[in-house]
Design a protein around this motif. Structure first.
Motif, PDB file in Angstrom:
ATOM      1  N   ASN A 207       4.837   4.683  -7.816  1.00 34.30           N
ATOM      2  CA  ASN A 207       3.434   4.524  -8.786  1.00 34.30           C
ATOM      3  C   ASN A 207       3.559   4.911 -10.073  1.00 34.30           C
ATOM      4  OD1 ASN A 207       0.949   3.437  -8.915  1.00 34.30           O
ATOM      5  ND2 ASN A 207      -0.077   5.418  -8.126  1.00 34.30           N
TER       6      ASN A 207
ATOM      7  N   LEU B  45       1.889   1.659  -3.448  1.00 33.84           N
ATOM      8  CA  LEU B  45       1.023   2.041  -4.250  1.00 33.84           C
ATOM      9  C   LEU B  45       0.695   3.685  -4.171  1.00 33.84           C
ATOM     10  CD1 LEU B  45      -1.396  -1.078  -4.061  1.00 33.84           C
ATOM     11  CD2 LEU B  45      -0.010  -0.533  -6.258  1.00 33.84           C
ATOM     12  N   ASN B  46       0.678   4.124  -2.919  1.00 35.99           N
ATOM     13  CA  ASN B  46       0.401   5.817  -2.644  1.00 35.99           C
ATOM     14  C   ASN B  46       1.547   6.606  -2.776  1.00 35.99           C
ATOM     15  OD1 ASN B  46      -2.157   4.547  -1.972  1.00 35.99           O
ATOM     16  ND2 ASN B  46      -1.606   4.364   0.177  1.00 35.99           N
ATOM     17  N   SER B  47       2.659   6.076  -3.230  1.00 36.66           N
ATOM     18  CA  SER B  47       3.824   7.000  -3.190  1.00 36.66           C
ATOM     19  C   SER B  47       3.967   7.331  -4.965  1.00 36.66           C
ATOM     20  CB  SER B  47       5.018   6.199  -2.993  1.00 36.66           C
ATOM     21  OG  SER B  47       6.212   6.964  -3.293  1.00 36.66           O
TER      22      SER B  47
ATOM     23  N   GLN C 244       0.865  -1.040  -0.023  1.00 34.20           N
ATOM     24  CA  GLN C 244      -0.163  -0.077  -0.086  1.00 34.20           C
ATOM     25  C   GLN C 244       0.893   1.177  -0.001  1.00 34.20           C
ATOM     26  OE1 GLN C 244      -3.525  -0.640   0.021  1.00 34.20           O
ATOM     27  NE2 GLN C 244      -3.389   1.328  -1.046  1.00 34.20           N
TER      28      GLN C 244
END
Length: 627
Positions: free
Chosen positions: A525, A519-521, A516
Motif C-alpha cells: 500500500n 490494500l491493508n499491507s 483487500q
C-alpha cells in the motif's frame, strides 16, 4: 699459328667461358627481348588483357637504356581482363549493382588483384576488442592451403529487396555461386559452380587460391513481388570486407514505454593502461540498429550492414545517418570496465524490438581500400518496451551514477520530453542527503588506525562506504515495472493510490479478498521510499523489482557492528529483497549495473569456469601447504 699452351686451370676456365657465351647467343636468338620506359607505356588491348601497370609502381630508382631500333615499343605488364559479360572485382573495392528477377550477374577476382597490394587498416581501437564474433562462421573454405596460394574473401550484402505483394511473406534471398575453373567462368543458377549459403542478406566465400576466382549472383525467378534487388559485392586478400557474427554482444539494460537503454559487453578492463583512451573515444566506435518485430521488411537483410542501413527504422551512432539516437562510452556496471551504451527513443509502448550491434567500417576507417571497410553486424537481441507511462528510464545520475533502469514516475509532473532531468534530481539529491548522514556516523569509527585496532582484518571503512552507497541507491531508487506484469518475483506498490491520470483503480472501488490483502499491507500500500515517491512524485500503482539480498549481506559484512546494520529474515525479507538467479537470464532482483541476460550464455560459462579453476587452484595450494 701456334697457340699458347694453357695450364689445366686455364683450360677449364676457357671451356666454361665458351659454354656461357654459346648459351647466351642461343637465348638471345630465341627470346628477342624488348625494353620499355615506365613513362612511355601505352594502354594496349589484346586477347586476355586490358590495361597496363606502370613500371614506376613496381620498380623505383632504376635506370633503363633506350630501346634499340626495331625493338617493340608497346610491351608492358597487363592485368588480365575478365571474360566478356563478367565484371572485375578489384581488391577491397566494393561494387554496387541492381539485379532483376531471374537474372545472373558475374564477377571475377583476378589473380593479379589477389596477389596485388593490400588494403589499409586505419588507426584502430585502443586495444584488442573483447567483444566476440568479429568473423563470420559461414565462410566456405573448399581448398587446402598450398604454399603458393593466397587467402581471399568475397562477401555480398543485400542492400535493398523487392516489395512483396503479401506483406507477411519474407523476401527470397539472392543466390551466390563461385568457381575456380576457367571452364566455368560464369557460375550461377543452371550454369554450374559451387553454391554458397546466402542468409539474411549476407553471403561469404573464403578460399585458398592461386588463380582467378569467378563469382555469380543470381536473383530468384519469381513473380511474387514488384521491384528488384540491390546488392554490394567486394573481394579482398586481407579479410572479409563485410562482416556478420552469430554472437549478439548487446545487452538490454531496461526501458520504459518510449525508450530503451542497451550496452555492449566490457571492451577492456578497468585497470587497463588504455582505459582513458577508451573512455575518451568520440564518437564512440560502435553503432546500433533497431526495428519493430511486427515489421517484416527487415527479415531478408538482417545480416547485412547496408541492408539494415536502408531498412532499419531506428539507429544510434551510425555515421551514415545524420539524425541518430545517442551512443556514448561509459564505465558503469560491475568491474567499472569501459563499454558503450545506446539510448534508443521514439519507440512504441508494449512493443517488441530487434536490436543489432553494428560498426561502420572497421571502427576507425570505412569505404573502398579499407580492410573490413564494408561494416560489421552482430546477431540481433530482442527487447520489449513497457506499457505504462509511470515508469521512466533514467541513467547517468550524478551521485547514484550506477543507476540505469526505469524508476517510478508521473508523466503529468515529469514529462518524458523534458522533465526527466528534474525527476532524476529528486531521486539523486535524496540519496545523496541520506549518504551524508551515514558519512557522519562512519567518521566516528577509527578507520585510520593500526591493523590490529581495526574492526576487521578483511574489510575497512572504504569497503563499508562503497557497500552502503550500493545498497542505498538500490533501495531509495526502486526499479519500476508495469502494474500488469504478473511475474511472481515482483512486489506491488502504492496500490491504494489513483492512477496518474486521476482514475481510481477498480480494485479500490470494488476490492476482492485478494485486493483487500494488498490494500491493508504496508509493503503493497506504499512505496519503499514513501516520503519522496508517494508524496512528491505520486506515480500511482506500480510494481517493483526488489533489490538483491546480497546487497544487504555485503553491507553488514563490510561495516562495523557499531553502526547496527542488519538484514530482515523470513517473510519480511521476502517482501523487501529477492535472490539473484544468474543462470536463468531473468532479472529477478535489482542491483546496480544489472542488465538482462548479463550472466547468460557463454559469458556465464566462462565466468563459472573461471571460478571453478580459481577454487581448484586454491585447493591445490592448500593441499601443498598442508602436506
Amino acid at each position: 699459328m701456334q697457340f699458347p699452351k694453357l695450364s689445366q686451370l686455364q683450360s677449364r676456365f676457357a671451356v666454361s667461358l665458351g659454354g656461357t657465351i654459346l648459351l647466351l647467343l642461343i637465348y638471345l636468338s630465341l627470346s628477342k627481348p624488348s625494353f620499355a620506359y615506365a613513362a612511355e607505356l601505352e594502354v594496349r588491348t589484346q586477347s586476355g588483357y586490358d590495361y597496363p601497370i606502370l613500371l614506376d609502381d613496381l620498380w623505383t630508382n632504376e635506370e633503363y637504356s633506350e630501346p634499340g631500333e626495331g625493338d617493340e615499343q608497346d610491351v608492358g605488364i597487363w592485368i588480365k581482363r575478365a571474360p566478356e559479360g563478367v565484371s572485375s572485382l578489384p581488391n577491397n573495392a566494393p561494387q554496387n549493382m541492381n539485379i532483376e528477377s531471374g537474372v545472373t550477374q558475374n564477377w571475377m577476382f583476378a589473380k593479379e588483384d589477389i596477389e596485388g597490394p593490400h588494403g589499409v587498416k586505419g588507426v584502430g581501437l585502443p586495444s584488442d576488442v573483447t567483444v566476440t564474433g568479429n568473423m563470420s562462421d559461414d565462410g566456405v573454405r573448399m581448398e587446402l592451403k598450398r604454399q603458393s596460394s593466397t587467402s581471399i574473401w568475397i562477401t555480398v550484402n543485400t542492400c535493398l529487396q523487392p516489395a512483396l505483394e503479401d506483406t507477411n511473406a519474407i523476401p527470397q534471398q539472392l543466390q551466390l555461386y563461385y568457381s575456380t575453373s576457367p571452364d566455368i567462368d560464369k557460375p550461377g543458377t543452371g550454369t554450374g559452380g559451387i553454391q554458397v549459403e546466402f542468409e539474411g542478406g549476407y553471403g561469404i566465400i573464403e578460399l585458398e587460391v592461386d588463380n582467378d576466382v569467378y563469382v555469380g549472383i543470381s536473383a530468384p525467378n519469381t513473380s511474387d513481388f514488384s521491384g528488384l534487388w540491390n546488392y554490394e559485392i567486394a573481394a579482398s586478400n586481407d579479410a572479409p570486407y563485410h562482416y556478420w557474427s552469430n554472437e549478439t554482444d548487446l545487452l538490454f539494460v531496461d526501458g520504459d514505454n518510449h525508450a530503451a537503454l542497451l550496452v555492449t559487453p566490457d571492451l577492456d578492463n578497468a585497470s587497463s593502461n588504455v582505459f582513458q583512451d577508451w573512455m575518451s573515444l568520440s564518437p564512440a566506435p560502435y553503432g546500433m540498429f533497431a526495428h519493430d518485430q511486427k515489421n517484416l521488411s527487415i527479415k531478408g537483410v538482417s545480416r547485412s550492414y547496408c541492408g539494415l542501413l536502408h531498412n532499419a527504422k531506428l539507429t544510434a551512432n551510425i555515421p551514415e545517418i545524420s539524425n541518430n539516437n545517442v551512443g556514448t562510452m561509459t564505465s558503469r556496471g560491475i568491474g567499472g570496465a569501459p563499454k558503450e551504451q545506446f539510448y534508443i527513443s521514439a519507440l512504441n509502448a508494449s512493443s517488441s524490438y530487434y536490436g543489432w550491434l553494428a560498426m561502420s567500417g572497421n571502427s576507425t576507417a570505412h569505404g573502398a581500400g579499407v580492410i573490413g571497410g564494408g561494416g560489421r553486424v552482430w546477431s540481433n537481441v530482442t527487447f520489449r518496451t513497457k506499457a505504462s507511462d509511470n515508469c521512466a528510464l533514467m541513467y547517468n545520475l550524478t551521485f547514484c551514477s550506477e543507476v540505469a533502469y526505469a524508476v517510478p514516475s508521473n508523466p503529468e509532473r515529469y514529462s518524458p520530453l523534458d522533465g526527466l532531468p528534474d525527476l532524476a534530481a529528486v531521486y539523486d539529491s535524496y540519496a545523496s542527503q541520506m549518504y551524508q548522514y551515514f558519512n557522519y556516523s562512519l567518521q566516528q569509527i577509527p578507520c585510520n588506525t593500526t591493523a590490529s585496532a581495526q574492526y576487521s582484518l578483511a574489510r575497512n571503512c572504504d569497503h563499508c562506504a562503497s557497500a552502503y552507497k550500493q545498497w542505498l541507491c538500490a533501495v531509495t531508487i526502486p526499479r519500476c515495472e508495469d502494474w500488469d506484469n504478473n511475474e511472481d518475483y515482483l512486489q506491488p506498490r502504492n496500490v491504494a493510490a489513483n492512477f496518474t491520470n486521476g482514475t481510481i483503480p477498480a480494485w479500490v472501488l470494488n476490492p476482492s479478498s485478494q485486493d483487500q490483502i494488498l490494500l491493508n499491507s504496508v509493503q503493497s500500500n506504499s512505496s519503499r521510499n514513501a516520503q519522496i515517491i508517494d508524496s512528491v512524485i505520486e506515480p500511482g500503482p506500480y510494481k517493483e523489482v526488489l533489490p538483491c539480498i546480497d546487497l544487504c549481506y555485503d553491507l553488514v559484512q563490510s561495516c562495523p557492528a557499531a553502526l547496527g546494520f542488519g538484514c530482515p529474515q523470513g517473510k519480511y525479507q521476502n517482501q523487501s529483497y529477492q535472490v539473484r538467479d544468474p543462470d536463468s537470464g531473468v532479472l529477478r532482483c535489482s542491483y546496480l549495473g544489472a542488465a538482462y541476460y548479463l550472466n547468460d550464455g557463454h559469458e556465464a560459462k566462462d565466468s563459472m569456469m573461471g571460478n571453478r579453476m580459481g577454487w581448484m587452484s586454491l585447493l591445490i595450494t592448500v593441499l601443498v601447504l598442508v602436506f
